[in-house]
Design a protein around this motif. Sequence first.
Motif, PDB file in Angstrom:
ATOM      1  N   GLU A  67      37.233 -28.475   7.615  1.00 11.24           N
ATOM      2  CA  GLU A  67      36.138 -27.712   7.323  1.00 11.24           C
ATOM      3  C   GLU A  67      35.163 -28.108   6.466  1.00 11.24           C
ATOM      4  O   GLU A  67      34.033 -27.921   6.461  1.00 11.24           O
ATOM      5  CB  GLU A  67      36.760 -26.455   6.760  1.00 11.24           C
ATOM      6  CG  GLU A  67      37.631 -25.517   7.771  1.00 11.24           C
ATOM      7  CD  GLU A  67      38.319 -24.291   6.934  1.00 11.24           C
ATOM      8  OE1 GLU A  67      37.851 -24.038   5.993  1.00 11.24           O
ATOM      9  OE2 GLU A  67      38.959 -23.526   7.739  1.00 11.24           O
ATOM     10  N   LEU A  68      35.709 -29.035   5.308  1.00  9.71           N
ATOM     11  CA  LEU A  68      34.689 -29.600   4.615  1.00  9.71           C
ATOM     12  C   LEU A  68      33.831 -30.751   5.139  1.00  9.71           C
ATOM     13  O   LEU A  68      32.414 -30.563   5.165  1.00  9.71           O
ATOM     14  CB  LEU A  68      35.459 -30.498   3.596  1.00  9.71           C
ATOM     15  CG  LEU A  68      34.660 -31.261   2.223  1.00  9.71           C
ATOM     16  CD1 LEU A  68      34.234 -30.159   1.460  1.00  9.71           C
ATOM     17  CD2 LEU A  68      35.581 -32.178   1.455  1.00  9.71           C
ATOM     18  N   ILE A  69      34.183 -31.415   6.338  1.00  8.41           N
ATOM     19  CA  ILE A  69      33.346 -32.245   7.118  1.00  8.41           C
ATOM     20  C   ILE A  69      32.465 -31.600   8.048  1.00  8.41           C
ATOM     21  O   ILE A  69      31.087 -31.769   8.138  1.00  8.41           O
ATOM     22  CB  ILE A  69      34.212 -33.114   7.955  1.00  8.41           C
ATOM     23  CG1 ILE A  69      34.984 -34.090   7.194  1.00  8.41           C
ATOM     24  CG2 ILE A  69      33.652 -33.838   9.115  1.00  8.41           C
ATOM     25  CD1 ILE A  69      36.280 -35.062   8.167  1.00  8.41           C
ATOM     26  N   PHE A  70      32.877 -30.257   8.508  1.00  8.94           N
ATOM     27  CA  PHE A  70      31.957 -29.478   9.318  1.00  8.94           C
ATOM     28  C   PHE A  70      30.747 -28.827   8.587  1.00  8.94           C
ATOM     29  O   PHE A  70      29.734 -28.888   9.051  1.00  8.94           O
ATOM     30  CB  PHE A  70      32.746 -28.405   9.976  1.00  8.94           C
ATOM     31  CG  PHE A  70      33.605 -28.543  11.269  1.00  8.94           C
ATOM     32  CD1 PHE A  70      33.508 -30.006  11.624  1.00  8.94           C
ATOM     33  CD2 PHE A  70      34.079 -27.868  11.950  1.00  8.94           C
ATOM     34  CE1 PHE A  70      34.142 -30.302  12.856  1.00  8.94           C
ATOM     35  CE2 PHE A  70      34.744 -28.175  13.170  1.00  8.94           C
ATOM     36  CZ  PHE A  70      34.814 -29.532  13.662  1.00  8.94           C
ATOM     37  N   ALA A  71      31.231 -28.386   7.194  1.00  8.88           N
ATOM     38  CA  ALA A  71      30.328 -28.006   6.264  1.00  8.88           C
ATOM     39  C   ALA A  71      29.349 -29.272   5.880  1.00  8.88           C
ATOM     40  O   ALA A  71      28.004 -28.840   5.650  1.00  8.88           O
ATOM     41  CB  ALA A  71      30.943 -27.381   5.094  1.00  8.88           C
ATOM     42  N   GLY A  72      29.745 -30.251   5.986  1.00 12.59           N
ATOM     43  CA  GLY A  72      28.783 -31.367   5.309  1.00 12.59           C
ATOM     44  C   GLY A  72      27.960 -31.606   6.698  1.00 12.59           C
ATOM     45  O   GLY A  72      26.723 -32.379   6.471  1.00 12.59           O
ATOM     46  N   ALA A  73      28.671 -31.506   7.759  1.00  7.29           N
ATOM     47  CA  ALA A  73      27.537 -31.654   8.883  1.00  7.29           C
ATOM     48  C   ALA A  73      26.159 -30.910   9.026  1.00  7.29           C
ATOM     49  O   ALA A  73      25.006 -31.227   9.156  1.00  7.29           O
ATOM     50  CB  ALA A  73      28.148 -31.554  10.356  1.00  7.29           C
ATOM     51  N   ASN A  74      26.461 -29.764   8.684  1.00  9.73           N
ATOM     52  CA  ASN A  74      25.277 -28.658   8.574  1.00  9.73           C
ATOM     53  C   ASN A  74      24.392 -28.739   7.504  1.00  9.73           C
ATOM     54  O   ASN A  74      23.303 -28.919   7.515  1.00  9.73           O
ATOM     55  CB  ASN A  74      25.824 -27.217   8.438  1.00  9.73           C
ATOM     56  CG  ASN A  74      26.120 -26.480   9.716  1.00  9.73           C
ATOM     57  OD1 ASN A  74      25.506 -26.971  10.749  1.00  9.73           O
ATOM     58  ND2 ASN A  74      27.305 -25.571   9.750  1.00  9.73           N
ATOM     59  N   ASP A  75      25.077 -29.444   6.456  1.00  7.29           N
ATOM     60  CA  ASP A  75      24.231 -29.812   5.181  1.00  7.29           C
ATOM     61  C   ASP A  75      23.350 -30.744   5.494  1.00  7.29           C
ATOM     62  O   ASP A  75      22.246 -31.241   5.067  1.00  7.29           O
ATOM     63  CB  ASP A  75      25.023 -29.789   3.947  1.00  7.29           C
ATOM     64  CG  ASP A  75      25.777 -28.500   3.493  1.00  7.29           C
ATOM     65  OD1 ASP A  75      24.928 -27.293   3.968  1.00  7.29           O
ATOM     66  OD2 ASP A  75      26.620 -28.446   2.542  1.00  7.29           O
TER      67      ASP A  75
END
Length: 254
Positions: A67-75
Amino acid sequence: MKSITTLVLGALALMLVAVGVAYSGHYNVSALPKHSSFMTWVLSTTSRNSIERQARGISVPYLSDKELIFAGANDYQSMCVSCHGGPGIRPEPMGQGLNPPPADLAESAKQMTAAELFWTTKNGVRMTGMPAWGASHEDADIWPVVAFLTVLPGMESDEYQTMLKQAGGMGHHSTGGTQSHQATEHHSQAETSSASATPHSHSDNHHNEMESGADEAPHTEAHQHDPGTSQASPDSTSEPAEEPEAESHHEHKH
């Protein structure tokens, strides 16, 4: 003694030359011409060693959370793509006009540690166009980007687009994430209002019962006195009514 004097005079001469160049306007500050090889080496070497030194002691959290990586992709899509580009995405015109050109972050992620990536993202780099995201973002908002950068090397365009679709609503720069947060707050407020309404209804019912009991009490009391009133003689009933008149008449004479 003579050597020290020579060094001092040499330093003063260099300072005068630098001041003369600054005031003359002959130095071209345009961002179009590329730096010379020597200047490129000076800037890159200074930047690399400074970042390495400044990033020492930074505690790196667990970055392999999905989830942290996915959030980082959007950011990353919101904060970084415009200048650095991404898998299958060219930098926007603003990024293409920066001098020195923005780094290829897939390559930077291979050469830099997570702490160094974090420090650079938070603090920026002078005279490169790299902003200090720490001026507007908390550390917790920057680490997801670093987590994404750790998996960026070798990522293909279709893989990146698939990740963005799967990451819908994640990351503080995601519109979906903001809407989801607002919906959660609204749901919590609704539950709070519902919970507060229940005791209020109970209180209203209790209040109504108290009023009803209060209305019935005088009626019962009056009903209990009715027998006594009916047994009393007319004379005894009329006398208390006439006494105030007598007193009033007596006071008027005085």
